[in-house]
Scaffold this motif. Structure first.
Motif, PDB file in Angstrom:
ATOM      1  N   LEU A  20       0.827  -1.209   0.000  1.00 30.94           N
ATOM      2  CA  LEU A  20       0.000   0.000   0.000  1.00 30.94           C
ATOM      3  C   LEU A  20       0.861   1.258   0.000  1.00 30.94           C
ATOM      4  CD1 LEU A  20      -2.848   1.416   0.719  1.00 30.94           C
ATOM      5  CD2 LEU A  20      -2.095   1.174   3.091  1.00 30.94           C
ATOM      6  N   TRP A  21       0.464   2.264  -0.796  1.00 31.08           N
ATOM      7  CA  TRP A  21       1.089   3.584  -0.757  1.00 31.08           C
ATOM      8  C   TRP A  21       0.359   4.395   0.301  1.00 31.08           C
ATOM      9  CZ3 TRP A  21       5.386   5.770  -2.207  1.00 31.08           C
ATOM     10  CH2 TRP A  21       5.495   7.160  -2.207  1.00 31.08           C
ATOM     11  N   ARG A  22       1.075   4.753   1.363  1.00 30.10           N
ATOM     12  CA  ARG A  22       0.448   5.454   2.491  1.00 30.10           C
ATOM     13  C   ARG A  22       1.484   6.343   3.157  1.00 30.10           C
ATOM     14  NH1 ARG A  22       0.116   3.658   7.920  1.00 30.10           N
ATOM     15  NH2 ARG A  22      -1.375   4.899   9.064  1.00 30.10           N
ATOM     16  N   GLY A  23       1.096   7.574   3.440  1.00 29.04           N
ATOM     17  CA  GLY A  23       1.986   8.488   4.137  1.00 29.04           C
ATOM     18  C   GLY A  23       3.259   8.797   3.363  1.00 29.04           C
ATOM     19  N   GLY A  24       3.173   8.795   2.041  1.00 32.86           N
ATOM     20  CA  GLY A  24       4.338   9.121   1.212  1.00 32.86           C
ATOM     21  C   GLY A  24       5.338   7.990   1.069  1.00 32.86           C
ATOM     22  N   GLN A  25       4.942   6.769   1.428  1.00 33.15           N
ATOM     23  CA  GLN A  25       5.854   5.635   1.286  1.00 33.15           C
ATOM     24  C   GLN A  25       5.062   4.354   1.050  1.00 33.15           C
ATOM     25  OE1 GLN A  25       8.074   4.882   4.875  1.00 33.15           O
ATOM     26  NE2 GLN A  25       6.256   4.595   6.113  1.00 33.15           N
ATOM     27  N   TRP A  26       5.750   3.345   0.538  1.00 39.15           N
ATOM     28  CA  TRP A  26       5.146   2.025   0.381  1.00 39.15           C
ATOM     29  C   TRP A  26       5.210   1.301   1.714  1.00 39.15           C
ATOM     30  CZ3 TRP A  26       2.148   0.992  -3.498  1.00 39.15           C
ATOM     31  CH2 TRP A  26       2.331   1.659  -4.699  1.00 39.15           C
ATOM     32  N   GLN A  27       4.137   0.607   2.023  1.00 40.50           N
ATOM     33  CA  GLN A  27       4.057  -0.177   3.257  1.00 40.50           C
ATOM     34  C   GLN A  27       3.452  -1.538   2.952  1.00 40.50           C
ATOM     35  OE1 GLN A  27       1.619   2.146   5.924  1.00 40.50           O
ATOM     36  NE2 GLN A  27       3.325   3.439   6.529  1.00 40.50           N
ATOM     37  N   TYR A  28       3.851  -2.519   3.755  1.00 35.30           N
ATOM     38  CA  TYR A  28       3.192  -3.817   3.738  1.00 35.30           C
ATOM     39  C   TYR A  28       2.260  -3.867   4.943  1.00 35.30           C
ATOM     40  CZ  TYR A  28       6.689  -5.461   0.396  1.00 35.30           C
ATOM     41  OH  TYR A  28       7.480  -5.621  -0.712  1.00 35.30           O
ATOM     42  N   LEU A  29       1.042  -4.324   4.729  1.00 30.93           N
ATOM     43  CA  LEU A  29       0.094  -4.538   5.810  1.00 30.93           C
ATOM     44  C   LEU A  29      -0.171  -6.031   5.892  1.00 30.93           C
ATOM     45  CD1 LEU A  29      -2.595  -1.818   4.961  1.00 30.93           C
ATOM     46  CD2 LEU A  29      -0.517  -1.561   6.336  1.00 30.93           C
ATOM     47  N   THR A  30      -0.073  -6.588   7.096  1.00 32.33           N
ATOM     48  CA  THR A  30      -0.435  -7.990   7.281  1.00 32.33           C
ATOM     49  C   THR A  30      -1.833  -8.031   7.877  1.00 32.33           C
ATOM     50  OG1 THR A  30       0.660  -8.106   9.445  1.00 32.33           O
ATOM     51  CG2 THR A  30       1.946  -8.802   7.539  1.00 32.33           C
ATOM     52  N   LEU A  31      -2.697  -8.797   7.230  1.00 32.74           N
ATOM     53  CA  LEU A  31      -4.085  -8.936   7.654  1.00 32.74           C
ATOM     54  C   LEU A  31      -4.309 -10.369   8.100  1.00 32.74           C
ATOM     55  CD1 LEU A  31      -5.764  -6.987   4.729  1.00 32.74           C
ATOM     56  CD2 LEU A  31      -4.980  -6.100   6.924  1.00 32.74           C
ATOM     57  N   TRP A  32      -4.843 -10.523   9.294  1.00 31.14           N
ATOM     58  CA  TRP A  32      -5.095 -11.842   9.864  1.00 31.14           C
ATOM     59  C   TRP A  32      -6.585 -12.110   9.864  1.00 31.14           C
ATOM     60  CZ3 TRP A  32      -1.581 -11.973  14.844  1.00 31.14           C
ATOM     61  CH2 TRP A  32      -0.240 -11.905  14.455  1.00 31.14           C
ATOM     62  N   LEU A  82     -11.296  -9.874   8.187  1.00 27.67           N
ATOM     63  CA  LEU A  82      -9.864  -9.652   8.356  1.00 27.67           C
ATOM     64  C   LEU A  82      -9.617  -8.450   9.243  1.00 27.67           C
ATOM     65  CD1 LEU A  82      -8.761 -10.118   4.634  1.00 27.67           C
ATOM     66  CD2 LEU A  82      -8.614 -11.784   6.483  1.00 27.67           C
ATOM     67  N   CYS A  83      -8.467  -8.477   9.934  1.00 27.08           N
ATOM     68  CA  CYS A  83      -8.068  -7.329  10.746  1.00 27.08           C
ATOM     69  C   CYS A  83      -6.595  -7.038  10.488  1.00 27.08           C
ATOM     70  CB  CYS A  83      -8.321  -7.591  12.227  1.00 27.08           C
ATOM     71  SG  CYS A  83      -7.427  -8.990  12.927  1.00 27.08           S
ATOM     72  N   LEU A  84      -6.208  -5.801  10.742  1.00 26.64           N
ATOM     73  CA  LEU A  84      -4.831  -5.365  10.546  1.00 26.64           C
ATOM     74  C   LEU A  84      -3.976  -5.795  11.728  1.00 26.64           C
ATOM     75  CD1 LEU A  84      -2.680  -3.675   9.042  1.00 26.64           C
ATOM     76  CD2 LEU A  84      -3.475  -1.722  10.392  1.00 26.64           C
ATOM     77  N   ALA A  85      -2.959  -6.612  11.444  1.00 29.61           N
ATOM     78  CA  ALA A  85      -2.067  -7.082  12.498  1.00 29.61           C
ATOM     79  C   ALA A  85      -0.825  -6.204  12.612  1.00 29.61           C
ATOM     80  CB  ALA A  85      -1.652  -8.529  12.242  1.00 29.61           C
ATOM     81  N   ALA A  86      -0.244  -5.824  11.466  1.00 30.19           N
ATOM     82  CA  ALA A  86       1.004  -5.058  11.507  1.00 30.19           C
ATOM     83  C   ALA A  86       1.209  -4.327  10.191  1.00 30.19           C
ATOM     84  CB  ALA A  86       2.189  -5.994  11.765  1.00 30.19           C
ATOM     85  N   ALA A  87       1.975  -3.236  10.258  1.00 34.25           N
ATOM     86  CA  ALA A  87       2.378  -2.475   9.074  1.00 34.25           C
ATOM     87  C   ALA A  87       3.895  -2.349   9.092  1.00 34.25           C
ATOM     88  CB  ALA A  87       1.728  -1.096   9.077  1.00 34.25           C
ATOM     89  N   PHE A  88       4.499  -2.467   7.925  1.00 36.57           N
ATOM     90  CA  PHE A  88       5.957  -2.445   7.794  1.00 36.57           C
ATOM     91  C   PHE A  88       6.360  -1.497   6.669  1.00 36.57           C
ATOM     92  CE2 PHE A  88       4.674  -6.628   9.215  1.00 36.57           C
ATOM     93  CZ  PHE A  88       5.540  -6.903  10.258  1.00 36.57           C
ATOM     94  N   ALA A  89       7.429  -0.742   6.867  1.00 39.53           N
ATOM     95  CA  ALA A  89       7.987   0.086   5.804  1.00 39.53           C
ATOM     96  C   ALA A  89       8.548  -0.836   4.721  1.00 39.53           C
ATOM     97  CB  ALA A  89       9.079   0.990   6.347  1.00 39.53           C
ATOM     98  N   ALA A  90       8.053  -0.674   3.511  1.00 41.40           N
ATOM     99  CA  ALA A  90       8.439  -1.570   2.418  1.00 41.40           C
ATOM    100  C   ALA A  90       9.899  -1.403   2.009  1.00 41.40           C
ATOM    101  CB  ALA A  90       7.527  -1.346   1.220  1.00 41.40           C
ATOM    102  N   ASP A  91      10.467  -0.221   2.220  1.00 39.91           N
ATOM    103  CA  ASP A  91      11.855  -0.016   1.789  1.00 39.91           C
ATOM    104  C   ASP A  91      12.855  -0.819   2.618  1.00 39.91           C
ATOM    105  OD1 ASP A  91      11.786   1.461   4.152  1.00 39.91           O
ATOM    106  OD2 ASP A  91      12.454   3.334   3.227  1.00 39.91           O
TER     107      ASP A  91
END
Length: 132
Positions: A83-95, A102-111
């Motif tokens: 996902l593009w969010r806050g000016g950067q790419w992020q990975y969201l893990t959905l459980w 589904l719910c959001l478990a964690a977000a990670f900076a993709a870079d």
């Protein structure tokens, strides 16, 4: 607007209401897996894509190797979203969250992950993408 996340993360298959053509699409809302935490709101126009099963497993292994706290959680994501969010790419893990979808478990900076440029080139995330 709270959206049901019973299948796909984004798009018509996720149960999103059809937006009138003249109105701006509603923001997407991902509930948190942590009780009492606020949901993550994402503009419907944000570029995103859902990783396929093999890439989701690859990402999960890489995130667990890099982040011991995430590894201790022991969960396996049902979906991983780029996902593009806050000016950067992020990975969201959905459980999976039982009957709630589904719910959001964690977000990670993709870079932080060396495979991100190749995945961006292959998936070409854009607004409205789903995993179909």
């Amino acid at each position: 607007m709270r959206l049901p996340l019973a299948g796909l993360v984004f798009g018509v298959a996720a149960g999103l209401p059809a937006a009138p053509s003249a109105a701006a699409p509603p923001d997407l809302e991902l509930p948190s897996c942590v009780a009492g935490s606020p949901p993550l709101r994402v503009p419907a126009t944000a570029a995103r894509t859902v990783l396929d099963a093999a890439d989701s497993r690859h990402f999960n292994a890489a995130a667990q190797a890099r982040y011991p706290l995430y590894r201790r959680g022991g969960g396996v994501p049902a979906q991983v979203v780029l996902l593009w969010r806050g000016g950067q790419w992020q990975y969201l893990t959905l459980w999976a969250d039982g009957a709630n979808g589904l719910c959001l478990a964690a977000a990670f900076a993709a870079d932080r992950f060396d495979f991100t440029p190749a995945w961006l080139a292959r998936y070409r995330p854009r607004a409205g993408d789903t995993d179909d």
